[in-house]
Scaffold this motif. Structure first.
Motif, PDB file in Angstrom:
ATOM      1  N   MET A   1      33.132  -7.535 -60.100  1.00 38.93           N
ATOM      2  CA  MET A   1      32.377  -8.673 -60.614  1.00 38.93           C
ATOM      3  C   MET A   1      30.876  -8.410 -60.423  1.00 38.93           C
ATOM      4  SD  MET A   1      32.766 -12.662 -59.601  1.00 38.93           S
ATOM      5  CE  MET A   1      31.482 -13.811 -59.926  1.00 38.93           C
ATOM      6  N   ASN A   2      30.137  -8.700 -61.408  1.00 39.35           N
ATOM      7  CA  ASN A   2      28.685  -8.574 -61.396  1.00 39.35           C
ATOM      8  C   ASN A   2      28.111  -9.722 -60.557  1.00 39.35           C
ATOM      9  OD1 ASN A   2      25.975  -8.925 -62.111  1.00 39.35           O
ATOM     10  ND2 ASN A   2      26.325  -8.342 -64.226  1.00 39.35           N
ATOM     11  N   PRO A   3      27.204  -9.446 -59.605  1.00 44.03           N
ATOM     12  CA  PRO A   3      26.670 -10.549 -58.790  1.00 44.03           C
ATOM     13  C   PRO A   3      25.925 -11.594 -59.620  1.00 44.03           C
ATOM     14  CG  PRO A   3      25.493  -8.500 -58.337  1.00 44.03           C
ATOM     15  CD  PRO A   3      26.655  -8.159 -59.206  1.00 44.03           C
ATOM     16  N   TYR A   4      25.425 -11.196 -60.764  1.00 42.97           N
ATOM     17  CA  TYR A   4      24.683 -12.143 -61.597  1.00 42.97           C
ATOM     18  C   TYR A   4      25.605 -13.106 -62.348  1.00 42.97           C
ATOM     19  CZ  TYR A   4      20.884  -9.237 -60.166  1.00 42.97           C
ATOM     20  OH  TYR A   4      19.984  -8.557 -59.391  1.00 42.97           O
ATOM     21  N   ASP A   5      26.904 -12.829 -62.301  1.00 46.66           N
ATOM     22  CA  ASP A   5      27.864 -13.798 -62.844  1.00 46.66           C
ATOM     23  C   ASP A   5      27.770 -15.111 -62.063  1.00 46.66           C
ATOM     24  OD1 ASP A   5      28.698 -11.927 -64.675  1.00 46.66           O
ATOM     25  OD2 ASP A   5      30.591 -11.470 -63.655  1.00 46.66           O
ATOM     26  N   ALA A   6      27.495 -15.012 -60.771  1.00 54.19           N
ATOM     27  CA  ALA A   6      27.344 -16.220 -59.947  1.00 54.19           C
ATOM     28  C   ALA A   6      26.110 -17.011 -60.371  1.00 54.19           C
ATOM     29  CB  ALA A   6      27.255 -15.849 -58.466  1.00 54.19           C
ATOM     30  N   LEU A   7      25.048 -16.311 -60.755  1.00 57.61           N
ATOM     31  CA  LEU A   7      23.846 -16.991 -61.256  1.00 57.61           C
ATOM     32  C   LEU A   7      24.166 -17.675 -62.582  1.00 57.61           C
ATOM     33  CD1 LEU A   7      20.828 -17.679 -61.075  1.00 57.61           C
ATOM     34  CD2 LEU A   7      20.371 -15.465 -62.177  1.00 57.61           C
ATOM     35  N   ARG A   8      24.872 -16.979 -63.447  1.00 60.96           N
ATOM     36  CA  ARG A   8      25.289 -17.567 -64.730  1.00 60.96           C
ATOM     37  C   ARG A   8      26.096 -18.837 -64.495  1.00 60.96           C
ATOM     38  NH1 ARG A   8      29.810 -14.347 -66.737  1.00 60.96           N
ATOM     39  NH2 ARG A   8      30.803 -15.720 -65.237  1.00 60.96           N
ATOM     40  N   ASP A   9      27.068 -18.767 -63.605  1.00 59.05           N
ATOM     41  CA  ASP A   9      27.917 -19.924 -63.319  1.00 59.05           C
ATOM     42  C   ASP A   9      27.097 -21.081 -62.748  1.00 59.05           C
ATOM     43  OD1 ASP A   9      29.987 -18.327 -64.192  1.00 59.05           O
ATOM     44  OD2 ASP A   9      30.759 -17.918 -62.174  1.00 59.05           O
ATOM     45  N   TYR A  10      26.170 -20.767 -61.861  1.00 58.73           N
ATOM     46  CA  TYR A  10      25.302 -21.792 -61.272  1.00 58.73           C
ATOM     47  C   TYR A  10      24.475 -22.471 -62.360  1.00 58.73           C
ATOM     48  CZ  TYR A  10      21.574 -23.925 -58.546  1.00 58.73           C
ATOM     49  OH  TYR A  10      20.674 -24.816 -58.014  1.00 58.73           O
ATOM     50  N   LEU A  11      23.860 -21.682 -63.213  1.00 57.07           N
ATOM     51  CA  LEU A  11      23.018 -22.252 -64.271  1.00 57.07           C
ATOM     52  C   LEU A  11      23.838 -23.070 -65.268  1.00 57.07           C
ATOM     53  CD1 LEU A  11      20.602 -19.252 -64.908  1.00 57.07           C
ATOM     54  CD2 LEU A  11      20.047 -21.430 -63.796  1.00 57.07           C
ATOM     55  N   GLN A  12      25.035 -22.632 -65.561  1.00 48.28           N
ATOM     56  CA  GLN A  12      25.882 -23.367 -66.506  1.00 48.28           C
ATOM     57  C   GLN A  12      26.217 -24.760 -66.005  1.00 48.28           C
ATOM     58  OE1 GLN A  12      29.150 -20.633 -67.172  1.00 48.28           O
ATOM     59  NE2 GLN A  12      28.207 -19.849 -69.042  1.00 48.28           N
ATOM     60  N   LYS A  13      26.216 -24.953 -64.701  1.00 53.05           N
ATOM     61  CA  LYS A  13      26.534 -26.258 -64.114  1.00 53.05           C
ATOM     62  C   LYS A  13      25.329 -27.196 -64.075  1.00 53.05           C
ATOM     63  CE  LYS A  13      30.098 -24.311 -61.174  1.00 53.05           C
ATOM     64  NZ  LYS A  13      30.446 -23.941 -59.801  1.00 53.05           N
ATOM     65  N   GLN A  14      24.146 -26.670 -64.353  1.00 55.82           N
ATOM     66  CA  GLN A  14      22.937 -27.480 -64.256  1.00 55.82           C
ATOM     67  C   GLN A  14      22.795 -28.405 -65.457  1.00 55.82           C
ATOM     68  OE1 GLN A  14      21.301 -27.317 -61.275  1.00 55.82           O
ATOM     69  NE2 GLN A  14      23.059 -25.964 -60.952  1.00 55.82           N
ATOM     70  N   LYS A  15      22.266 -29.575 -65.207  1.00 54.12           N
ATOM     71  CA  LYS A  15      22.050 -30.558 -66.272  1.00 54.12           C
ATOM     72  C   LYS A  15      20.568 -30.673 -66.641  1.00 54.12           C
ATOM     73  CE  LYS A  15      26.367 -31.709 -66.164  1.00 54.12           C
ATOM     74  NZ  LYS A  15      27.239 -30.895 -66.952  1.00 54.12           N
ATOM     75  N   LEU A  16      19.702 -30.140 -65.785  1.00 52.79           N
ATOM     76  CA  LEU A  16      18.257 -30.239 -66.011  1.00 52.79           C
ATOM     77  C   LEU A  16      17.812 -29.317 -67.145  1.00 52.79           C
ATOM     78  CD1 LEU A  16      17.085 -30.121 -62.291  1.00 52.79           C
ATOM     79  CD2 LEU A  16      17.130 -32.117 -63.790  1.00 52.79           C
ATOM     80  N   PRO A  17      16.824 -29.731 -67.927  1.00 54.02           N
ATOM     81  CA  PRO A  17      16.315 -28.864 -68.988  1.00 54.02           C
ATOM     82  C   PRO A  17      15.475 -27.720 -68.427  1.00 54.02           C
ATOM     83  CG  PRO A  17      15.087 -30.912 -68.935  1.00 54.02           C
ATOM     84  CD  PRO A  17      16.208 -31.054 -67.956  1.00 54.02           C
ATOM     85  N   GLU A  18      15.024 -27.866 -67.187  1.00 55.92           N
ATOM     86  CA  GLU A  18      14.188 -26.849 -66.571  1.00 55.92           C
ATOM     87  C   GLU A  18      14.324 -26.930 -65.050  1.00 55.92           C
ATOM     88  OE1 GLU A  18       9.434 -26.129 -66.368  1.00 55.92           O
ATOM     89  OE2 GLU A  18      10.282 -26.593 -68.327  1.00 55.92           O
ATOM     90  N   LEU A  19      14.377 -25.784 -64.394  1.00 53.39           N
ATOM     91  CA  LEU A  19      14.406 -25.759 -62.943  1.00 53.39           C
ATOM     92  C   LEU A  19      13.753 -24.484 -62.441  1.00 53.39           C
ATOM     93  CD1 LEU A  19      17.746 -24.612 -61.491  1.00 53.39           C
ATOM     94  CD2 LEU A  19      17.628 -25.072 -63.909  1.00 53.39           C
ATOM     95  N   VAL A  20      13.268 -24.533 -61.213  1.00 53.97           N
ATOM     96  CA  VAL A  20      12.640 -23.380 -60.578  1.00 53.97           C
ATOM     97  C   VAL A  20      13.448 -23.044 -59.335  1.00 53.97           C
ATOM     98  CG1 VAL A  20      10.560 -22.514 -59.434  1.00 53.97           C
ATOM     99  CG2 VAL A  20      10.350 -23.957 -61.467  1.00 53.97           C
ATOM    100  N   LEU A  21      13.786 -21.765 -59.193  1.00 56.09           N
ATOM    101  CA  LEU A  21      14.505 -21.287 -58.024  1.00 56.09           C
ATOM    102  C   LEU A  21      13.683 -20.192 -57.366  1.00 56.09           C
ATOM    103  CD1 LEU A  21      18.112 -20.882 -59.504  1.00 56.09           C
ATOM    104  CD2 LEU A  21      17.295 -22.720 -58.024  1.00 56.09           C
ATOM    105  N   SER A  22      13.590 -20.253 -56.052  1.00 52.91           N
ATOM    106  CA  SER A  22      12.905 -19.195 -55.311  1.00 52.91           C
ATOM    107  C   SER A  22      13.806 -17.960 -55.302  1.00 52.91           C
ATOM    108  CB  SER A  22      12.609 -19.643 -53.886  1.00 52.91           C
ATOM    109  OG  SER A  22      13.823 -19.761 -53.154  1.00 52.91           O
ATOM    110  N   PHE A  23      13.212 -16.812 -55.015  1.00 52.65           N
ATOM    111  CA  PHE A  23      14.019 -15.597 -54.895  1.00 52.65           C
ATOM    112  C   PHE A  23      15.079 -15.776 -53.812  1.00 52.65           C
ATOM    113  CE2 PHE A  23      10.704 -12.357 -56.647  1.00 52.65           C
ATOM    114  CZ  PHE A  23      10.876 -12.874 -57.914  1.00 52.65           C
ATOM    115  N   GLU A  24      14.719 -16.462 -52.737  1.00 54.16           N
ATOM    116  CA  GLU A  24      15.678 -16.692 -51.653  1.00 54.16           C
ATOM    117  C   GLU A  24      16.868 -17.512 -52.138  1.00 54.16           C
ATOM    118  OE1 GLU A  24      12.334 -17.344 -51.288  1.00 54.16           O
ATOM    119  OE2 GLU A  24      11.839 -15.580 -50.102  1.00 54.16           O
ATOM    120  N   GLN A  25      16.601 -18.527 -52.946  1.00 55.30           N
ATOM    121  CA  GLN A  25      17.686 -19.346 -53.490  1.00 55.30           C
ATOM    122  C   GLN A  25      18.575 -18.518 -54.414  1.00 55.30           C
ATOM    123  OE1 GLN A  25      14.911 -22.361 -54.986  1.00 55.30           O
ATOM    124  NE2 GLN A  25      16.123 -23.914 -53.893  1.00 55.30           N
TER     125      GLN A  25
END
Length: 82
Positions: A1-25
């Protein structure tokens, strides 16, 4: 599994039109350290060189977000595509 799949899944769950994530997040989401290249704005830009397939870009596009590294060099803005 590609680690960025988790980022994709996280973003797909978001309802906001825009968000900022730190590198740590982002590292917490993908459960891995980001490479040094992540500090370059071009590494995140989803609209630059679309023919060049990169897993972090693909994750953003698959979740219908455009990624832009912030001027602080420590965070990324994700904006939902229209």
């Amino acid at each position: 599994m590609n680690p960025y799949d988790a980022l994709r899944d996280y973003l797909q769950k978001q309802k906001l039109p825009e968000l900022v994530l730190s590198f740590e997040q982002i590292e917490a989401i993908i459960d891995a350290a980001l490479p040094r290249a992540a500090h370059r704005a071009s590494w995140w830009e989803t609209q630059r060189s679309p023919q060049e397939k990169m897993p972090q870009r693909e994750a953003c596009l698959a979740s219908c977000y455009i990624a832009t590294r912030q001027a602080d060099g420590k965070s990324v803005r994700f904006k939902r595509m229209k």
